[in-house]
Motif scaffolding. Sequence first.
Motif, PDB file in Angstrom:
ATOM      1  N   ALA A   3     104.487  35.755   8.898  1.00 32.19           N
ATOM      2  CA  ALA A   3     104.431  34.756   9.970  1.00 32.19           C
ATOM      3  C   ALA A   3     104.931  35.331  11.293  1.00 32.19           C
ATOM      4  N   GLU A   4     105.977  36.135  11.231  1.00 29.79           N
ATOM      5  CA  GLU A   4     106.513  36.745  12.455  1.00 29.79           C
ATOM      6  C   GLU A   4     105.527  37.743  13.048  1.00 29.79           C
ATOM      7  N   ILE A   5     104.865  38.501  12.202  1.00 29.08           N
ATOM      8  CA  ILE A   5     103.850  39.452  12.691  1.00 29.08           C
ATOM      9  C   ILE A   5     102.729  38.690  13.380  1.00 29.08           C
ATOM     10  N   LEU A   6     102.306  37.595  12.784  1.00 23.95           N
ATOM     11  CA  LEU A   6     101.240  36.779  13.369  1.00 23.95           C
ATOM     12  C   LEU A   6     101.645  36.301  14.762  1.00 23.95           C
ATOM     13  N   SER A   7     102.881  35.855  14.891  1.00 22.01           N
ATOM     14  CA  SER A   7     103.385  35.381  16.186  1.00 22.01           C
ATOM     15  C   SER A   7     103.420  36.521  17.205  1.00 22.01           C
ATOM     16  N   ARG A   8     103.867  37.707  16.770  1.00 26.45           N
ATOM     17  CA  ARG A   8     103.944  38.840  17.698  1.00 26.45           C
ATOM     18  C   ARG A   8     102.555  39.333  18.111  1.00 26.45           C
ATOM     19  N   LEU A   9     101.590  39.289  17.191  1.00 24.80           N
ATOM     20  CA  LEU A   9     100.220  39.674  17.548  1.00 24.80           C
ATOM     21  C   LEU A   9      99.653  38.729  18.599  1.00 24.80           C
ATOM     22  N   ALA A  10      99.939  37.433  18.448  1.00 25.11           N
ATOM     23  CA  ALA A  10      99.478  36.446  19.438  1.00 25.11           C
ATOM     24  C   ALA A  10     100.110  36.721  20.794  1.00 25.11           C
ATOM     25  N   GLU A  11     101.411  37.005  20.795  1.00 26.23           N
ATOM     26  CA  GLU A  11     102.106  37.294  22.043  1.00 26.23           C
ATOM     27  C   GLU A  11     101.578  38.578  22.678  1.00 26.23           C
ATOM     28  N   ALA A  12     101.286  39.575  21.845  1.00 27.75           N
ATOM     29  CA  ALA A  12     100.734  40.834  22.361  1.00 27.75           C
ATOM     30  C   ALA A  12      99.379  40.609  23.021  1.00 27.75           C
ATOM     31  N   ALA A  13      98.536  39.778  22.402  1.00 28.24           N
ATOM     32  CA  ALA A  13      97.208  39.504  22.971  1.00 28.24           C
ATOM     33  C   ALA A  13      97.341  38.797  24.321  1.00 28.24           C
ATOM     34  N   ARG A  14      98.239  37.814  24.395  1.00 24.99           N
ATOM     35  CA  ARG A  14      98.445  37.111  25.674  1.00 24.99           C
ATOM     36  C   ARG A  14      98.957  38.082  26.739  1.00 24.99           C
ATOM     37  N   GLY A  15      99.898  38.935  26.339  1.00 21.89           N
ATOM     38  CA  GLY A  15     100.451  39.900  27.290  1.00 21.89           C
ATOM     39  C   GLY A  15      99.421  40.892  27.783  1.00 21.89           C
ATOM     40  N   ILE A  16      98.574  41.356  26.869  1.00 24.06           N
ATOM     41  CA  ILE A  16      97.531  42.327  27.253  1.00 24.06           C
ATOM     42  C   ILE A  16      96.554  41.698  28.234  1.00 24.06           C
ATOM     43  N   LEU A  17      96.187  40.426  28.010  1.00 22.32           N
ATOM     44  CA  LEU A  17      95.254  39.761  28.925  1.00 22.32           C
ATOM     45  C   LEU A  17      95.857  39.674  30.318  1.00 22.32           C
ATOM     46  N   SER A  18      97.131  39.324  30.394  1.00 19.74           N
ATOM     47  CA  SER A  18      97.808  39.237  31.689  1.00 19.74           C
ATOM     48  C   SER A  18      97.888  40.608  32.355  1.00 19.74           C
ATOM     49  N   GLU A  19      98.219  41.626  31.581  1.00 19.77           N
ATOM     50  CA  GLU A  19      98.309  42.981  32.128  1.00 19.77           C
ATOM     51  C   GLU A  19      96.941  43.510  32.539  1.00 19.77           C
ATOM     52  N   PHE A  20      95.906  43.093  31.805  1.00 20.40           N
ATOM     53  CA  PHE A  20      94.550  43.494  32.167  1.00 20.40           C
ATOM     54  C   PHE A  20      94.171  42.919  33.532  1.00 20.40           C
ATOM     55  N   GLU A  21      94.523  41.664  33.766  1.00 14.85           N
ATOM     56  CA  GLU A  21      94.244  41.043  35.059  1.00 14.85           C
ATOM     57  C   GLU A  21      94.891  41.844  36.193  1.00 14.85           C
ATOM     58  N   ASN A  22      96.154  42.216  36.000  1.00 12.22           N
ATOM     59  CA  ASN A  22      96.849  43.002  37.031  1.00 12.22           C
ATOM     60  C   ASN A  22      96.219  44.381  37.202  1.00 12.22           C
ATOM     61  N   ALA A  23      95.779  44.975  36.093  1.00  8.12           N
ATOM     62  CA  ALA A  23      95.163  46.302  36.164  1.00  8.12           C
ATOM     63  C   ALA A  23      93.850  46.255  36.940  1.00  8.12           C
ATOM     64  N   VAL A  24      93.069  45.202  36.727  1.00  6.48           N
ATOM     65  CA  VAL A  24      91.801  45.053  37.466  1.00  6.48           C
ATOM     66  C   VAL A  24      92.082  44.896  38.957  1.00  6.48           C
ATOM     67  N   LEU A  25      93.074  44.069  39.272  1.00  7.88           N
ATOM     68  CA  LEU A  25      93.402  43.827  40.676  1.00  7.88           C
ATOM     69  C   LEU A  25      93.874  45.101  41.360  1.00  7.88           C
ATOM     70  N   ARG A  26      94.655  45.917  40.655  1.00 11.68           N
ATOM     71  CA  ARG A  26      95.290  47.083  41.283  1.00 11.68           C
ATOM     72  C   ARG A  26      94.562  48.393  41.023  1.00 11.68           C
ATOM     73  N   GLU A  27      93.427  48.378  40.342  1.00 10.30           N
ATOM     74  CA  GLU A  27      92.713  49.624  40.013  1.00 10.30           C
ATOM     75  C   GLU A  27      92.538  50.450  41.290  1.00 10.30           C
ATOM     76  N   PRO A  28      93.064  51.696  41.314  1.00 11.36           N
ATOM     77  CA  PRO A  28      93.281  52.375  42.594  1.00 11.36           C
ATOM     78  C   PRO A  28      92.210  53.353  43.070  1.00 11.36           C
ATOM     79  N   SER A  29      91.130  53.558  42.322  1.00 11.22           N
ATOM     80  CA  SER A  29      90.199  54.638  42.670  1.00 11.22           C
ATOM     81  C   SER A  29      89.693  54.492  44.104  1.00 11.22           C
ATOM     82  N   LYS A  30      89.671  55.607  44.823  1.00 14.55           N
ATOM     83  CA  LYS A  30      89.310  55.596  46.245  1.00 14.55           C
ATOM     84  C   LYS A  30      88.075  56.442  46.555  1.00 14.55           C
TER      85      LYS A  30
END
Length: 571
Positions: free
Chosen positions: A283-310
Amino acid sequence: MIFDGDRHEADRYLLAVDEIQRSMSSASISGGNGEDSSKDQAQDKVNSAIQIAMARLEDEFRNILLSHTAPIEEDALTDNPAAAAAESSSSTSAGSSVSNSSGSYRSTSSIKELDLIPELAVYDLRSIAERMISAGYLRECIQVYGSVRKSAVDSSFRRLGIEKLSIGDIQRLEWDALESKIRRWIRAAKVCVRILFASEKKLCEQIFDGIETAAVDEACFVETVKGPAVQLFNFAEAVSISRRSPEKMFKILDLHDALVDLMPDIESVFDAKSADSIRVQAAEILSRLAEAARGILSEFENAVLREPSKIPVPGGTIHPLTRYVMNYISLISDYKQTLIELIMSKPSTGSRYSGDPTTPDMEFAELESKPPLALHLIWIIVILQFNLDGKSKLYKDVSLAHLFMMNNVHYIVQKVKGSTELREMIGDDYLRKLTGKFRQSATNYQRATWVGVLYCLRDEGLHVSGSFSSGVSKSALRERFKSFNGMFEEVHRTQATWLIPDTQLREELRISISEHLIPAYRSFLGRFRSHIESGRHPENYIKYSVEDLESAVLDFFEGCPVSQHSRKRSQ
């Protein structure tokens, strides 16, 4: 070994053990005061006899277990729906027999219990266990059983490719290797819970259930599988707490979905109180996997916004970021149901989404009715466009900047249209906005490129004296043709190397260019051709026929030099 030979001998031995145990009880009752030394001697003899008998039964117990501990057949370890359907009747029967002997155990349709040991051997094992436990040798019995059966489980683990890796070992793996192991783990975990562990539980119940009052069957089962179960779930735990990165999202969701699917079976197989820690870990692993997925989605949003290629992509074609993000979003839509359950809150309307010059605004009022996951996806598209708009400014040519935005927003639109799930979440209203944006970019491109070219084909400034009938300035007309030729040649040379990868969009823009350019040139040429042809070297000024222009437009946006297209057309 007695139980390897004549059945009659085995039965006689068990009867002798029973007789010794009865003698032990009688001696204990009659010799309780310790006054009669002969009775004490008799008690000692009985105790010695029972110890010898128990040592022998322990060896017999181990031997029977070892003799019938063969690796489970490969096809039985395959999580095959077709095979499972074919065996459903036998599985149900096995589950029913277990239910009769243990009211706490319920077989489910997803669990397939195997008969790990033949019926006669089970009978012998139970007969021995009853005598060992009644004589006070419960711990020895459980230890022998657990050591032999754990070895059998370990053997099946090896067949399934489950390695003994620590959490640190797993976290140090390269992603490609870990991704492969995740796929293997998902298949293996289903087999372990629904076949291996369930079958081990059934065997424990067949041998130990109902012996004395203690839950001996549960103790033996936990003794056997607790170590392997922890080893199995440690893998998922290591993934759930590993460093987050966008590429891990979908394998984490696969793990999450697999564990969600398995949880009812885990609850059923590990329903004993002594197995609490296994259920809690899952049950704890299931909860942590859910939290990891939410965190990755949030971090992905920031990565898209800040993608630096020039470095601007050559020819204004689709940026790799656009392809990556839209493919990612399409995969997110494939996990729609899981993510809807995981994402319970909408993005806030705070400074992260508005008022920050480094962050785009998002009009939440008109999206208020959207579910949280849809808002996340729309927000990702908004920040992708915001980033792309910044990248478009890297182009020195304004026309190319508009073409770049047209290509990329058009790609976004096509990806949304190409996915039923994604289109449903994004909604037609927002899709129309996106369509309007790439069409506006196409219009901006045409204005930036062709207004100057078409300006050369105007009448103003060509008349000698205020009225058309009074004549035309040939020198002004020659300059006008020269300007048109020079500008068109430059546009043609440059924009043939630009690229619109979508065939239909490329054709539509060519048609739009032709609809503006060709009639204007035809009219201008019709009105003023005679003035040039009546002078010297008309070929220096009228370089293009209408047909030449129509053909030249076909060179545009192919992504390679004009000469290659010219050769291609001549062939």
